[in-house]
Design an enzyme around this catalytic site. Structure first.
Site, mmCIF file in Angstrom:
data_model
loop_
_atom_site.group_PDB
_atom_site.id
_atom_site.type_symbol
_atom_site.label_atom_id
_atom_site.label_comp_id
_atom_site.label_asym_id
_atom_site.label_seq_id
_atom_site.Cartn_x
_atom_site.Cartn_y
_atom_site.Cartn_z
ATOM 1 N N ASP A 151 -5.178 2.228 1.281
ATOM 2 C CA ASP A 151 -4.393 0.900 1.841
ATOM 3 C C ASP A 151 -4.668 0.865 3.176
ATOM 4 O O ASP A 151 -4.786 -0.279 3.945
ATOM 5 C CB ASP A 151 -3.163 0.694 1.002
ATOM 6 C CG ASP A 151 -3.191 0.880 -0.342
ATOM 7 O OD1 ASP A 151 -4.113 0.589 -0.971
ATOM 8 O OD2 ASP A 151 -2.203 1.283 -0.822
ATOM 9 N N HIS A 179 1.199 1.278 -4.216
ATOM 10 C CA HIS A 179 -0.174 1.178 -4.240
ATOM 11 C C HIS A 179 -0.956 0.424 -5.185
ATOM 12 O O HIS A 179 -1.821 0.927 -5.830
ATOM 13 C CB HIS A 179 -0.457 2.777 -4.386
ATOM 14 C CG HIS A 179 -1.930 2.891 -4.251
ATOM 15 N ND1 HIS A 179 -2.613 2.710 -3.084
ATOM 16 C CD2 HIS A 179 -2.943 3.766 -4.886
ATOM 17 C CE1 HIS A 179 -3.982 3.212 -3.101
ATOM 18 N NE2 HIS A 179 -3.982 3.783 -4.557
#
Length: 330
Positions: A151, A179
């Site tokens: 990310d 996530h």
């Protein structure tokens, strides 16, 4: 001497991740484990001119025990990838047991190792890992990490595309929360160096960071998910952990951790009402040295994103804990 293990080493993430670890000067011994093909992957990698001695193991003949014994760091990309049309719940059912079984091996054979969980859904698999380690009385929150680095990598890459920065590595964008999807919160207002994103592009940018995985799944037309970029991100985090282990200071990486067990984590836990959350964490010789709390500095728009993330994470975390506590093996 550093021994690293990759569990799930024959898969789409596992193979390129193993390649990166094999050529790393920080690794002296590399142990590869999977249900199929690991002897072949290990033989292939062993021809590369780098110091790491590489061995592959299968479940037979106590393969997991041999792979894990003496390990300093264990990276776990094992499990099934998300396929088009597959819900995260369906993915959870399949991967939860895989992670639980592998962490049981870690608890038995290398309880002091750093454990880096890549297997999705990370928001639930990290709590599963923690519960399994707790059940074996070997849980050290400073050494259990959910890898959210992809990310962070996506955030700096996508921001660079908008700002015109030629090298995305020069940008640091804190990404917090979880996530998956809207549990991922990029704090663009806290990027260093600071960046100016045109107002009409912010929403699309945030969405792309949150759902970048879907972009790859679609582009691969059902033939896979984000494997190469995830392998790079997993290696980047493993490398950071190993550099800090060897004494390098000032290394900070966002990661999904058990907040009550990490110095500085209580403040984040108090603010979010959650036991697990990804925040920038300073790494040290024994793992997580200090969790930092950037949430108070988030912009009003980012605080709204955080509310959504916290709501989603509550359910994800509870699901993982519930799975682990109801497992007959614990």
């Amino acid at each position: 001497m550093v021994k690293a293990a990759v569990l799930g080493a024959a898969g789409g993430i596992g193979q390129p991740l193993s390649l990166l670890l094999k050529v790393s000067p920080l690794v002296d011994e590399l142990s590869l484990y999977d249900v199929v093909n690991t002897p072949g992957v290990a033989a292939d990698l062993s021809h590369i001119a780098s110091p790491a001695i590489t061995t592959g193991y299968l479940p037979k003949e106590d393969g997991l025990e041999k792979a894990l014994t003496g390990c300093d760091i264990v990276v776990i990309p094992a499990g099934l990838p998300r396929k088009p049309g597959m819900t995260r719940d369906e993915l959870f059912g399949k991967n939860a047991k895989i992670v639980s079984d592998l962490i049981t091996g870690v608890a038995k054979y290398c309880p002091k190792a750093y454990v880096l969980v890549i297997s999705n859904p990370v928001n639930s698999t990290v709590p599963i890992a923690a519960e399994v380690l707790k059940a074996h009385n070997v849980f050290d929150a400073r050494k259990l990490f959910g890898v959210t680095t992809l990310d962070v990598v996506r955030a700096s890459t996508f921001v660079a595309e908008i700002t015109g920065e030629k090298d995305p590595r020069k940008l640091t964008v804190p990404v917090v929360g979880g996530h998956s999807g809207d549990t991922i919160v990029p704090l663009l207002s806290l990027a260093t160096p600071s960046v100016k994103i045109p107002a009409d592009k912010v929403d699309a940018l945030v969405n792309r960071i949150q759902y970048g995985g879907d972009e790859v799944v679609k582009a691969k037309d059902g033939a896979g998910s984000a494997t190469l970029s995830m392998a790079y991100a997993g290696f980047r985090f493993a490398e950071a952990v190993l550099k800090a282990h060897k004494g390098e200071e000032g290394i900070v990486e966002p990661t999904f951790v058990y907040l009550p067990g990490v110095p500085g984590g209580e403040e984040v836990a108090k603010e979010t009402g959650l036991e697990y959350f990804a925040v920038p964490v300073e790494l040290g010789p024994n793992g997580a040295l200090k969790a930092t709390n950037p949430l108070t500095k988030a912009s009003p728009a980012e605080k709204k994103l955080l509310e959504t993330a916290i709501s989603g994470l509550k359910g994800n975390i509870a699901k993982g804990v519930e799975f682990a506590q109801s497992s007959p093996k614990l």
